[in-house]
Design a protein around this motif. Structure first.
Motif, mmCIF file in Angstrom:
data_model
loop_
_atom_site.group_PDB
_atom_site.id
_atom_site.type_symbol
_atom_site.label_atom_id
_atom_site.label_comp_id
_atom_site.label_asym_id
_atom_site.label_seq_id
_atom_site.Cartn_x
_atom_site.Cartn_y
_atom_site.Cartn_z
ATOM 1 N N ASN A 1 -3.780 -1.018 -15.086
ATOM 2 C CA ASN A 1 -4.773 -1.331 -13.886
ATOM 3 C C ASN A 1 -3.443 -1.620 -12.720
ATOM 4 O O ASN A 1 -2.457 -2.588 -13.464
ATOM 5 N N LEU A 2 -3.507 -1.407 -11.692
ATOM 6 C CA LEU A 2 -2.921 -1.737 -10.337
ATOM 7 C C LEU A 2 -3.909 -3.695 -10.087
ATOM 8 O O LEU A 2 -4.774 -3.606 -10.354
ATOM 9 N N PRO A 3 -2.679 -4.415 -10.145
ATOM 10 C CA PRO A 3 -2.903 -5.547 -9.133
ATOM 11 C C PRO A 3 -4.157 -5.206 -7.792
ATOM 12 O O PRO A 3 -3.850 -4.469 -6.929
ATOM 13 N N GLN A 4 -4.787 -6.094 -7.245
ATOM 14 C CA GLN A 4 -5.063 -6.499 -6.570
ATOM 15 C C GLN A 4 -4.425 -6.158 -4.657
ATOM 16 O O GLN A 4 -3.545 -6.168 -5.447
ATOM 17 N N GLY A 5 -5.772 -5.136 -4.381
ATOM 18 C CA GLY A 5 -3.981 -5.012 -3.127
ATOM 19 C C GLY A 5 -2.320 -3.581 -2.891
ATOM 20 O O GLY A 5 -1.685 -3.682 -2.761
ATOM 21 N N GLY A 6 -2.317 -2.923 -4.466
ATOM 22 C CA GLY A 6 -0.885 -2.355 -5.123
ATOM 23 C C GLY A 6 -1.629 -1.193 -4.176
ATOM 24 O O GLY A 6 -0.133 -0.720 -4.301
ATOM 25 N N TRP A 7 -1.833 -0.832 -4.323
ATOM 26 C CA TRP A 7 -2.358 0.569 -4.197
ATOM 27 C C TRP A 7 -2.495 0.502 -2.445
ATOM 28 O O TRP A 7 -1.484 1.246 -1.918
ATOM 29 N N GLU A 8 -2.864 -0.379 -1.767
ATOM 30 C CA GLU A 8 -2.247 -0.460 -0.137
ATOM 31 C C GLU A 8 -0.560 -0.746 -0.258
ATOM 32 O O GLU A 8 -0.284 -0.021 0.580
ATOM 33 N N GLN A 9 -0.291 -1.518 -0.541
ATOM 34 C CA GLN A 9 0.888 -1.531 -1.134
ATOM 35 C C GLN A 9 1.606 -0.810 -0.900
ATOM 36 O O GLN A 9 3.126 -0.274 -0.508
ATOM 37 N N LEU A 10 1.530 0.355 -2.279
ATOM 38 C CA LEU A 10 2.257 1.746 -2.608
ATOM 39 C C LEU A 10 2.020 2.755 -0.608
ATOM 40 O O LEU A 10 2.409 3.240 -1.064
ATOM 41 N N PHE B 1 -1.964 5.051 -13.943
ATOM 42 C CA PHE B 1 -1.851 4.721 -12.932
ATOM 43 C C PHE B 1 -1.385 6.728 -12.663
ATOM 44 O O PHE B 1 -2.089 6.243 -11.178
ATOM 45 N N ALA B 2 -0.591 7.016 -12.813
ATOM 46 C CA ALA B 2 0.139 8.325 -12.686
ATOM 47 C C ALA B 2 -1.479 8.806 -12.641
ATOM 48 O O ALA B 2 -1.571 9.739 -10.754
ATOM 49 N N SER C 1 -3.979 10.385 -8.209
ATOM 50 C CA SER C 1 -4.375 11.805 -7.211
ATOM 51 C C SER C 1 -4.553 11.753 -6.701
ATOM 52 O O SER C 1 -4.989 12.655 -5.915
ATOM 53 N N LYS C 2 -5.994 10.493 -6.411
ATOM 54 C CA LYS C 2 -6.566 9.832 -4.794
ATOM 55 C C LYS C 2 -5.331 10.292 -4.252
ATOM 56 O O LYS C 2 -6.135 10.543 -2.555
ATOM 57 N N ALA C 3 -4.788 9.770 -4.427
ATOM 58 C CA ALA C 3 -3.115 9.332 -3.203
ATOM 59 C C ALA C 3 -2.831 10.498 -2.827
ATOM 60 O O ALA C 3 -3.042 10.905 -1.291
ATOM 61 N N TRP C 4 -2.841 11.910 -4.205
ATOM 62 C CA TRP C 4 -2.355 12.951 -4.336
ATOM 63 C C TRP C 4 -3.092 13.947 -2.956
ATOM 64 O O TRP C 4 -3.121 14.551 -2.411
ATOM 65 N N TRP D 1 1.234 9.699 0.116
ATOM 66 C CA TRP D 1 2.879 9.355 -0.409
ATOM 67 C C TRP D 1 3.685 10.813 0.517
ATOM 68 O O TRP D 1 4.800 10.561 -0.319
ATOM 69 N N LYS D 2 3.262 12.052 0.860
ATOM 70 C CA LYS D 2 4.022 13.557 0.832
ATOM 71 C C LYS D 2 5.649 12.201 1.863
ATOM 72 O O LYS D 2 4.648 11.677 2.740
#
Length: 184
Positions: A38-47, A71-72, A76-79, A84-85
């Motif tokens: 898992n990512l830390p809190q806020g990790g997806w937002e940083q990415l 993680f990869a 898929s939600k970001a995909w 991330w395009k």
């Protein structure tokens, strides 16, 4: 100013040390994938906010760790939203063996980046492949697709080859330089 995220998993500390060198060179933020994948809190937002994402995983059994794979898969939600395009991507890995099938791990990271519609950055370094080459030379392992490091299975992270860490640092610098060009 470009924002660079270095998202990585490290099982024994060696890949973390390489991630730190890459982040130092890139001026990037470290995002550690934990032991549960898992990512830390806020990790997806940083990415999401990053201009460039640098992936890092140890090479276990010829590919990324299961934690990185979790993680990869979650990305898929970001995909699906194409979040991330057109971002820049790069990757690095470490294993105990000189070869250890590290290229397969880099190919996995590359494929993940391409699925997200990204642009891949290789390391752009010539290999240290002459008779005079020493283990602590930059790009001693001769990788072009990303940064590679080798750490003996009985070595502590503090014992990593200086050349591998310098390779990681220079690799991070390259990603930052290219990201600044894309940002204009």
């Amino acid at each position: 100013m470009t924002q660079i995220a270095v998202v990585y998993h490290s099982g024994y500390g060696h890949t973390q040390r390489l991630a730190q060198a890459v982040a130092e060179g890139a001026g990037g933020q470290l995002i550690a994938i934990d032991a549960e994948g898992n990512l830390p809190q806020g990790g997806w937002e940083q990415l999401a906010a990053a201009d460039a994402i640098i992936f890092g995983s140890p090479t276990y059994m010829g590919t990324v760790s299961w934690q990185f794979k979790k993680f990869a898969d979650a990305s898929s939600k970001a995909w699906y939203a194409q979040e991330w395009k057109d971002k820049l991507f790069a990757g690095f890995t470490n294993s105990a063996s000189m070869n250890g099938d590290k290229f397969n791990t880099l190919a996995y990271l590359f494929t993940l980046a391409m699925q997200h519609g990204g642009v891949w950055v290789g390391n752009g370094m010539l290999p240290s492949n002459s008779k005079a080459a020493k283990r602590d030379d930059v790009n001693y392992l001769g990788s072009y697709g990303g940064a590679m490091a080798q750490s003996p299975s009985d070595a502590a992270p503090a014992e990593m080859a200086a050349g591998d860490l310098e390779t990681g640092k220079q690799f991070g610098q390259r990603v930052a330089q290219i990201a600044s060009r894309f940002k204009r």
